[in-house]
Design an enzyme around this catalytic site. Structure first.
Site, PDB file in Angstrom:
ATOM      1  CD  GLU A   1     -14.252  82.289  46.715  1.00 47.14           C
ATOM      2  OE1 GLU A   1     -14.090  81.816  47.853  1.00 47.14           O
ATOM      3  OE2 GLU A   1     -14.611  83.463  46.513  1.00 47.14           O
TER       4      GLU A   1
ATOM      5  N   GLY B   1     -16.894  89.401  45.310  1.00 47.79           N
ATOM      6  CA  GLY B   1     -15.638  90.086  45.617  1.00 47.79           C
ATOM      7  C   GLY B   1     -15.235  91.151  44.617  1.00 47.79           C
TER       8      GLY B   1
ATOM      9  CB  SER C   1     -20.408  92.957  45.661  1.00 46.72           C
ATOM     10  OG  SER C   1     -19.204  92.495  45.073  1.00 46.72           O
TER      11      SER C   1
ATOM     12  CG  ASN D   1     -17.817  82.260  52.661  1.00 52.75           C
ATOM     13  OD1 ASN D   1     -16.967  81.649  53.309  1.00 52.75           O
ATOM     14  ND2 ASN D   1     -17.901  82.193  51.337  1.00 52.75           N
ATOM     15  CD1 TRP D   2     -16.155  85.680  58.349  1.00 52.37           C
ATOM     16  CD2 TRP D   2     -14.888  84.709  59.934  1.00 52.37           C
ATOM     17  NE1 TRP D   2     -16.534  86.187  59.570  1.00 52.37           N
ATOM     18  CE2 TRP D   2     -15.782  85.601  60.554  1.00 52.37           C
ATOM     19  CE3 TRP D   2     -14.005  83.973  60.728  1.00 52.37           C
ATOM     20  CZ2 TRP D   2     -15.809  85.787  61.939  1.00 52.37           C
ATOM     21  CZ3 TRP D   2     -14.033  84.152  62.093  1.00 52.37           C
ATOM     22  CH2 TRP D   2     -14.922  85.059  62.697  1.00 52.37           C
ATOM     23  CE  LYS D   3     -15.650  84.592  49.837  1.00 54.64           C
ATOM     24  NZ  LYS D   3     -15.663  85.175  48.511  1.00 54.64           N
TER      25      LYS D   3
ATOM     26  CD  GLU E   1     -22.307  83.444  47.138  1.00 57.83           C
ATOM     27  OE1 GLU E   1     -22.246  84.309  48.004  1.00 57.83           O
ATOM     28  OE2 GLU E   1     -21.395  82.629  46.926  1.00 57.83           O
TER      29      GLU E   1
ATOM     30  CG  HIS F   1     -18.249  79.853  47.657  1.00 59.50           C
ATOM     31  ND1 HIS F   1     -17.305  80.405  46.827  1.00 59.50           N
ATOM     32  CD2 HIS F   1     -18.873  80.893  48.264  1.00 59.50           C
ATOM     33  CE1 HIS F   1     -17.352  81.721  46.933  1.00 59.50           C
ATOM     34  NE2 HIS F   1     -18.304  82.048  47.797  1.00 59.50           N
TER      35      HIS F   1
ATOM     36  N   GLY G   1     -19.372  87.786  52.034  1.00 58.58           N
ATOM     37  CA  GLY G   1     -17.937  87.523  52.158  1.00 58.58           C
ATOM     38  C   GLY G   1     -17.229  88.706  52.793  1.00 58.58           C
ATOM     39  N   GLY G   2     -16.683  89.577  51.956  1.00 60.06           N
ATOM     40  CA  GLY G   2     -15.863  90.704  52.420  1.00 60.06           C
ATOM     41  C   GLY G   2     -16.466  91.512  53.562  1.00 60.06           C
TER      42      GLY G   2
END
Ligand code: PGA
Length: 256
Positions: free
Chosen positions: A100, A176, A216, A8-10, A170, A98, A237-238
């Site tokens: 966010e 993150g 994470s 997930n590159w956001k 999640e 998600h 993500g990251g």
């Protein structure tokens, strides 16, 4: 069971940066240590989706995903994209709900259900996210909150393509932050999700649907998650922004 790893590159990476990622990632995917038995899905921002087309041959085992989709096929919904629009770009999966999206864009579980239903009916894999906030975690209410969210966002059992549903647990406090949930904590929530899926969708479907962990996840902790009975892979993500790191994570997470 096939492990699933979703990047997930956001809102990260320009088209040029996406091309750089795909180019480097394809070298890994074609290397002498192919990752068999893993389903890999990369979800760039909408505008970089078609960049993937240039790498389709060298990334033949990799799928393309989107980070959201609207529930209607077309219409007066400024700023949104539909399932047929994504399908035209060979998108095969989509992340829905998600945290966010809940936090910054006012999405609701009912809205996520409509989007997920449309995605499944349109032949996409729908990755529906659920997770509790830190206050609920601290109050020991994780399971209760997650199951309530799941019940409200789950597409109806009669949905065509319901077998292509994927759930991602999640915990919001783990996204993150570097504060990943332990594999044991995640497994216990996953087991509760499994029970609820069986109840809502029947034993056969509920038992078969993959449940991913997200929050994470790194190459260093992935193996702990995928060793658990009900953790079928990860939403990342990251650690998915760097092709070397993401490939390392997939390799370590898909080892038996
Ligand atoms: P993270 O994000 O891996 O950077 O914690 C996960 C996600 O938001 O899906």
């Amino acid at each position: 069971m096939t492990k699933i790893f979703i990047a997930n590159w956001k809102m990260n990476k320009s088209r040029a940066e996406a091309a750089e990622f795909f180019s480097r990632f394809s070298v890994h995917m074609q290397s002498d240590a192919p990752v068999s038995g893993a389903r890999v899905i990369v979800c760039p921002p909408y505008l970089a989706l078609d960049t993937f087309a240039h790498f389709q041959e060298s990334l033949s085992g990799v799928e393309l995903g989107a980070q959201n989709v609207h529930g209607a096929k077309s219409g007066a919904f400024t700023g949104e994209v539909s399932v047929p629009m994504l399908a035209e770009l060979n998108v095969s999966a989509v992340i829905l709900g998600h945290s966010e999206r809940y936090q910054h864009f006012g999405e609701t579980p009912e809205n996520v259900r409509a989007r997920a239903t449309a995605a499944l009916e349109g032949g996409l894999t729908a990755v529906v996210c659920v997770g509790e906030r830190e206050a609920d975690y601290r109050a020991g209410r994780s399971e209760e909150v997650v199951l309530d969210m799941l019940r409200r966002s789950l597409p109806p059992p009669s949905t065509h393509g319901i077998g292509s549903l994927v759930i991602a647990y999640e915990p919001v406090w783990a996204i993150g932050t570097g504060l990943a949930a332990t594999a044991e904590v995640a497994q216990s929530i996953h087991a509760a999700i499994r029970g609820e899926l069986k109840e809502q969708l029947g034993d056969a479907v509920g038992e078969a649907l993959p449940i991913l962990y997200g929050g994470s996840v790194t190459p260093d902790n992935i193996a702990g998650y995928t060793a658990e009975r009900d953790i079928a892979g990860a939403l990342v993500g990251g650690a998915s922004l760097d092709p070397d790191k993401f490939f390392d994570l997939i390799t370590r997470g898909s080892k038996r």
